[in-house]
Enzyme design. Structure first.
Site, PDB file in Angstrom:
ATOM      1  N   CYS A 159      -6.423  -8.950  30.892  1.00  0.00           N
ATOM      2  CA  CYS A 159      -5.457  -8.124  30.155  1.00  0.00           C
ATOM      3  C   CYS A 159      -4.046  -8.370  30.674  1.00  0.00           C
ATOM      4  O   CYS A 159      -3.830  -8.507  31.879  1.00  0.00           O
ATOM      5  CB  CYS A 159      -5.789  -6.638  30.309  1.00  0.00           C
ATOM      6  N   HIS A 160      -3.105  -8.403  29.755  1.00  0.00           N
ATOM      7  CA  HIS A 160      -1.703  -8.566  30.124  1.00  0.00           C
ATOM      8  C   HIS A 160      -1.123  -7.228  30.556  1.00  0.00           C
ATOM      9  O   HIS A 160      -1.463  -6.193  29.978  1.00  0.00           O
ATOM     10  CB  HIS A 160      -0.887  -9.064  28.918  1.00  0.00           C
ATOM     11  N   MET A 170      -7.631  -2.344  24.653  1.00  0.00           N
ATOM     12  CA  MET A 170      -8.251  -2.142  25.966  1.00  0.00           C
ATOM     13  C   MET A 170      -7.656  -0.931  26.680  1.00  0.00           C
ATOM     14  O   MET A 170      -8.360  -0.211  27.389  1.00  0.00           O
ATOM     15  CB  MET A 170      -8.106  -3.400  26.836  1.00  0.00           C
ATOM     16  N   GLU A 171      -6.372  -0.701  26.466  1.00  0.00           N
ATOM     17  CA  GLU A 171      -5.725   0.463  27.078  1.00  0.00           C
ATOM     18  C   GLU A 171      -6.296   1.760  26.509  1.00  0.00           C
ATOM     19  O   GLU A 171      -6.568   2.710  27.256  1.00  0.00           O
ATOM     20  CB  GLU A 171      -4.213   0.369  26.881  1.00  0.00           C
ATOM     21  N   ASP A 227     -16.459  13.901  37.085  1.00  0.00           N
ATOM     22  CA  ASP A 227     -16.146  14.169  38.491  1.00  0.00           C
ATOM     23  C   ASP A 227     -15.838  15.645  38.732  1.00  0.00           C
ATOM     24  O   ASP A 227     -16.304  16.227  39.704  1.00  0.00           O
ATOM     25  CB  ASP A 227     -14.957  13.312  38.936  1.00  0.00           C
TER      26      ASP A 227
END
Length: 159
Positions: free
Chosen positions: A75-76, A112-113, A127
């Protein structure tokens, strides 16, 4: 179809986007975290001891999506111009839907982000609530829509 992250000899590479022009790009991803109804009630009534689950998960997701290039090798690094994460509790289904939208004007997309934002928001919910429910399940993380770039618009057809 050609995989763009490999050269002619099968070696990994980062795609060169130098010659691409900047365009507006947006991506929308979603996913779910399933839990016991009692856990969802604790979240909705702000009774989880670690704090406001939705706000902590929202900040974690946004922080993570800005660091996607540190996590996914090809990824950039991107100059994100806007991001938002929303939570939709679905008590009848014992789950929370997580939506993430990411925007920028640049040479490569933000799919992807958006997927990273959903994933880390879900992991943060896990969590924060694992002390009361270790059986939570994170699933159905997917790209719903993306706009911009050479490939144009993609919209997932949900069944």
């Amino acid at each position: 179809m050609k995989l763009t992250h490999f050269d002619e000899d099968g070696r990994s590479k980062m795609v060169d986007v130098s010659e691409k022009r900047d365009t507006f790009r947006e991506a929308h991803a979603s996913g779910f975290i399933y839990m016991r109804q009692e856990t969802l009630d604790l979240i909705l009534n702000k009774k989880i001891e670690k704090g406001n689950v939705f706000e902590v998960a929202r900040v974690a997701g946004i922080m993570a999506l800005k660091r996607t290039s540190d996590l996914i090798p090809m990824c950039h690094p991107l100059n994100i111009t806007g991001a938002e994460i929303h939570f939709t509790p679905e008590p009848g289904k014992n789950r929370i839907k997580i939506d993430c939208k990411v925007r920028l004007t640049g040479k490569t997309g933000v799919e992807m982000e958006a997927l990273t934002g959903v994933s880390v928001a879900a992991l943060t919910i896990y969590d924060m609530c694992k002390a009361v429910d270790k059986e939570m399940v994170i699933s159905e993380i997917m790209l719903l829509k993306k706009t911009g770039g050479k490939s144009g618009t993609f919209v997932r057809e949900l069944k």
